[in-house]
Design an enzyme around this catalytic site. Structure first.
Site, PDB file in Angstrom:
ATOM      1  N   TYR A 262       0.833  -1.207   0.000  1.00  0.00           N
ATOM      2  CA  TYR A 262       0.000   0.000   0.000  1.00  0.00           C
ATOM      3  C   TYR A 262       0.865   1.253   0.000  1.00  0.00           C
ATOM      4  O   TYR A 262       0.641   2.183  -0.788  1.00  0.00           O
ATOM      5  CB  TYR A 262      -0.925  -0.021   1.215  1.00  0.00           C
ATOM      6  CG  TYR A 262      -1.908   1.120   1.266  1.00  0.00           C
ATOM      7  CD1 TYR A 262      -3.045   1.116   0.460  1.00  0.00           C
ATOM      8  CD2 TYR A 262      -1.716   2.198   2.115  1.00  0.00           C
ATOM      9  CE1 TYR A 262      -3.965   2.156   0.511  1.00  0.00           C
ATOM     10  CE2 TYR A 262      -2.620   3.246   2.185  1.00  0.00           C
ATOM     11  CZ  TYR A 262      -3.736   3.219   1.375  1.00  0.00           C
ATOM     12  OH  TYR A 262      -4.638   4.257   1.421  1.00  0.00           O
TER      13      TYR A 262
ATOM     14  N   LYS B 176       1.116   4.118  -3.021  1.00  0.00           N
ATOM     15  CA  LYS B 176       0.743   5.512  -2.809  1.00  0.00           C
ATOM     16  C   LYS B 176       1.919   6.464  -3.032  1.00  0.00           C
ATOM     17  O   LYS B 176       1.720   7.617  -3.460  1.00  0.00           O
ATOM     18  CB  LYS B 176       0.146   5.689  -1.412  1.00  0.00           C
ATOM     19  CG  LYS B 176      -1.165   4.933  -1.219  1.00  0.00           C
ATOM     20  CD  LYS B 176      -2.228   5.328  -2.259  1.00  0.00           C
ATOM     21  CE  LYS B 176      -3.573   4.696  -1.987  1.00  0.00           C
ATOM     22  NZ  LYS B 176      -4.613   5.115  -2.952  1.00  0.00           N
TER      23      LYS B 176
END
Length: 255
Positions: A156, A160
């Site tokens: 994640y 990002k």
């Protein structure tokens, strides 16, 4: 009421995407909404809420990490609604695991859903906006974890951070066409994803409290806090802001 333009929001069936779509409709945009097939009923309900505000809407079911789906959906938005002025690449997922327990397939899935989807939306929305010749707004979803890497959020965080780099590069390329490209970087926001994250680390209530205590304001955020910054970035007033990933984190940290 005359529309101020057409916006397309991916990952819009719940959470931040839903709040963003409703805020843009309130602002005066006609809004197309996307998610995957299993969320069609939620999208239909959202479409009805948007049309109840006097705005046009369309449901675009598809996988935002699929080139063919993104091309097809953008073409459908333009065919249904006449043009595309604002692209919000919001689709995303989160897997909470130690790096040593994260499989190759889980890594690939998170990077595809979060980063590849943003690339495809930026690419094909940009192509459409350039052909229209009137500029536009492209807005993506980064995260607090895209500015400071987080343990147990390996894929994640990487995805990002990728959105931030993509946003900066696209801003350079699209600037001459009058297209701004920015991202929002939420802190801890009260959504279904946060509930799932809390459950994964041993309990939502304790996790919520811990996260709130890390902020300067002493509370976690809510979806309208993010929708408001997207609203501004989509507006004419934000025309001199590009390449930025704007933190909305209650003062969890400062950058």
């Amino acid at each position: 009421m005359t529309s101020i333009g057409v916006a397309f929001v991916t990952g819009a069936s719940q959470g931040l995407g839903r709040a963003i779509a409703l805020r843009l409709a309130r602002d005066g945009f006609d809004v197309a909404v996307n998610d995957i097939q299993k969320s069609r009923d939620k999208l239909e309900s959202l479409r009805q809420e948007i049309t109840a505000k006097g705005r046009k809407s369309s449901v675009q079911v598809g996988d935002a990490s699929s080139k063919n789906d993104v091309e097809s959906m953008i073409a459908s938005v333009v065919a249904d609604m006449g043009e595309l002025n604002v692209m919000v690449a919001n689709a995303g997922i989160c897997i909470t695991k130690p790096m040593q327990e994260t499989s190759d397939s889980e890594w690939d899935r998170v990077l595809a859903t979060n980063a590849r989807s943003a690339f495809l939306c930026y690419k094909y929305a940009g192509k459409q906006m350039i052909s229209q010749g009137r500029g536009g707004r492209i807005i993506g979803a980064s995260s607090v974890a895209g500015k400071q890497g987080e343990a147990y959020l390996t894929a994640y965080s990487a995805s990002k951070f990728a959105v931030r780099g993509l946003t900066q590069a696209a801003a350079r390329e699209y600037g001459p066409h009058g297209i701004t490209v920015n991202a929002y970087s939420p802190g801890t926001i009260d959504t279904q994803m946060l509930i799932e994250l809390g459950d994964a680390v041993g309990g939502a209530e304790a996790f919520y409290k811990e996260q709130a205590e890390k902020t300067s304001l002493g509370r976690n955020g809510e979806a309208p806090d993010i929708a408001s910054i997207v609203s501004y970035l989509a507006s004419k007033e934000a025309g001199y802001i590009t390449g930025q990933s704007i933190s909305v984190n209650g003062g969890r940290y400062f950058d």
